[in-house]
Design an enzyme around this catalytic site. Structure first.
Site, PDB file in Angstrom:
ATOM      1  N   LYS A  11     -15.731  -0.795  -7.266  1.00  0.00           N
ATOM      2  CA  LYS A  11     -17.029  -1.257  -6.753  1.00  0.00           C
ATOM      3  C   LYS A  11     -17.744  -2.159  -7.767  1.00  0.00           C
ATOM      4  CE  LYS A  11     -17.661   2.759  -3.687  1.00  0.00           C
ATOM      5  NZ  LYS A  11     -18.579   3.829  -3.243  1.00  0.00           N
ATOM      6  N   TYR A  51     -17.967  -0.020   6.262  1.00  0.00           N
ATOM      7  CA  TYR A  51     -18.640   1.283   6.221  1.00  0.00           C
ATOM      8  C   TYR A  51     -19.265   1.652   7.572  1.00  0.00           C
ATOM      9  CZ  TYR A  51     -18.128   2.009   1.165  1.00  0.00           C
ATOM     10  OH  TYR A  51     -17.623   2.251  -0.088  1.00  0.00           O
ATOM     11  N   ASN A 114     -20.985   4.483  -7.686  1.00  0.00           N
ATOM     12  CA  ASN A 114     -20.008   5.487  -8.135  1.00  0.00           C
ATOM     13  C   ASN A 114     -18.603   4.932  -8.362  1.00  0.00           C
ATOM     14  OD1 ASN A 114     -19.322   5.202  -5.479  1.00  0.00           O
ATOM     15  ND2 ASN A 114     -19.513   7.355  -4.924  1.00  0.00           N
ATOM     16  N   HIS A 117     -14.007   3.358  -4.475  1.00  0.00           N
ATOM     17  CA  HIS A 117     -13.773   3.886  -3.123  1.00  0.00           C
ATOM     18  C   HIS A 117     -12.298   4.217  -3.002  1.00  0.00           C
ATOM     19  CE1 HIS A 117     -13.561   4.187   1.257  1.00  0.00           C
ATOM     20  NE2 HIS A 117     -12.425   3.510   1.132  1.00  0.00           N
ATOM     21  N   GLU A 128      -8.154   0.827   6.822  1.00  0.00           N
ATOM     22  CA  GLU A 128      -8.833   0.114   5.728  1.00  0.00           C
ATOM     23  C   GLU A 128      -7.928  -0.955   5.100  1.00  0.00           C
ATOM     24  OE1 GLU A 128     -10.295   3.178   3.105  1.00  0.00           O
ATOM     25  OE2 GLU A 128     -11.791   3.843   4.553  1.00  0.00           O
TER      26      GLU A 128
HETATM   27  N1  UDP Z   1     -23.179   7.547  -0.679  1.00  0.00           N
HETATM   28  C1  UDP Z   1     -24.475   7.409  -1.125  1.00  0.00           C
HETATM   29  N2  UDP Z   1     -25.330   8.473  -1.015  1.00  0.00           N
HETATM   30  C2  UDP Z   1     -24.930   9.667  -0.497  1.00  0.00           C
HETATM   31  C3  UDP Z   1     -23.613   9.816  -0.057  1.00  0.00           C
HETATM   32  C4  UDP Z   1     -22.750   8.731  -0.157  1.00  0.00           C
HETATM   33  O1  UDP Z   1     -24.845   6.342  -1.603  1.00  0.00           O
HETATM   34  O2  UDP Z   1     -25.752  10.598  -0.436  1.00  0.00           O
HETATM   35  C5  UDP Z   1     -22.271   6.400  -0.786  1.00  0.00           C
HETATM   36  C6  UDP Z   1     -21.356   6.526  -1.997  1.00  0.00           C
HETATM   37  O3  UDP Z   1     -21.208   5.244  -2.571  1.00  0.00           O
HETATM   38  C7  UDP Z   1     -20.053   6.985  -1.385  1.00  0.00           C
HETATM   39  C8  UDP Z   1     -20.082   6.279  -0.033  1.00  0.00           C
HETATM   40  O4  UDP Z   1     -21.436   6.320   0.370  1.00  0.00           O
HETATM   41  O5  UDP Z   1     -18.952   6.638  -2.197  1.00  0.00           O
HETATM   42  C9  UDP Z   1     -19.225   6.897   1.038  1.00  0.00           C
HETATM   43  O6  UDP Z   1     -19.546   8.281   1.150  1.00  0.00           O
HETATM   44  P1  UDP Z   1     -18.416   9.376   1.320  1.00  0.00           P
HETATM   45  O7  UDP Z   1     -19.103  10.667   1.658  1.00  0.00           O
HETATM   46  O8  UDP Z   1     -17.362   8.864   2.253  1.00  0.00           O
HETATM   47  O9  UDP Z   1     -17.823   9.539  -0.178  1.00  0.00           O
HETATM   48  P2  UDP Z   1     -16.473   9.070  -0.894  1.00  0.00           P
HETATM   49  O10 UDP Z   1     -15.358   9.184   0.120  1.00  0.00           O
HETATM   50  O11 UDP Z   1     -16.674   7.656  -1.377  1.00  0.00           O
HETATM   51  O12 UDP Z   1     -16.300  10.029  -2.046  1.00  0.00           O
END
Ligand code: UDP
Length: 141
Positions: A11, A51, A114, A117, A128
């Site tokens: 990211k 997304y 974070n 992805h 994807e």
């Molecule tokens: N995200 C966020 N706030 C939240 C939860 C998720 O900004 O409270 C963002 C974060 O960047 C995350 C992405 O949305 O990586 C997708 O969420 P998911 O639950 O799918 O997590 P991941 O699979 O990336 O661990």
């Protein structure tokens, strides 16, 4: 275990920190091969489409704004158990909860920014990968 492919995105926060190489080293050390890759500035429409599953979530707009804040490094990883292997390397979504030694624990600042992805199922991995790469851009390992 089967050889799989999964989609990974480094990211904008991690690209800005100049840690693409350090993250690639973790993929390689875990037996994952990069079989397709591109450094890309996502458009708003591309980020929203990627997304789309999170469209109704309160963090959707912030997530899209973050994902278009700078270039991202997108890759297809191939290897035994690639989807789960990559998820294990990434660590929990919230870096504060991510296990020590994971990419998010080491490189991420917050749940919003974070670092990486990774596809969370093989079904989503196929969707994807096709979202960002033509079949001819993915190379056999
Ligand atoms: N995200 C966020 N706030 C939240 C939860 C998720 O900004 O409270 C963002 C974060 O960047 C995350 C992405 O949305 O990586 C997708 O969420 P998911 O639950 O799918 O997590 P991941 O699979 O990336 O661990």
């Amino acid at each position: 275990m089967a050889v799989e492919r999964t989609l990974s995105i480094i990211k904008p926060d991690a690209v800005a920190k100049n840690v693409i190489g350090q993250i690639y080293t973790r993929f390689e050390n875990a037996g994952l091969k990069v079989v397709a890759a591109k450094l890309k500035q996502l458009s708003r429409a591309e980020a929203e489409g990627f997304y789309a599953v999170h469209k109704a979530r309160p963090f959707f707009n912030d997530l899209v704004n973050f994902m278009i804040s700078g270039p991202v490094m997108i890759q297809v990883l191939e290897g035994e158990n690639a989807m789960q292997t990559n998820r294990d390397l990434m660590g929990a979504t919230d870096p504060k909860k991510a296990e020590k030694g994971t990419i998010r624990a080491d490189f991420a600042d917050s749940i919003d920014a974070n670092a990486v992805h990774g596809s969370d199922s093989l079904e989503n991995a196929a969707i994807e990968i096709a979202y960002f790469f033509a079949g001819t851009e993915v190379h056999a390992a």
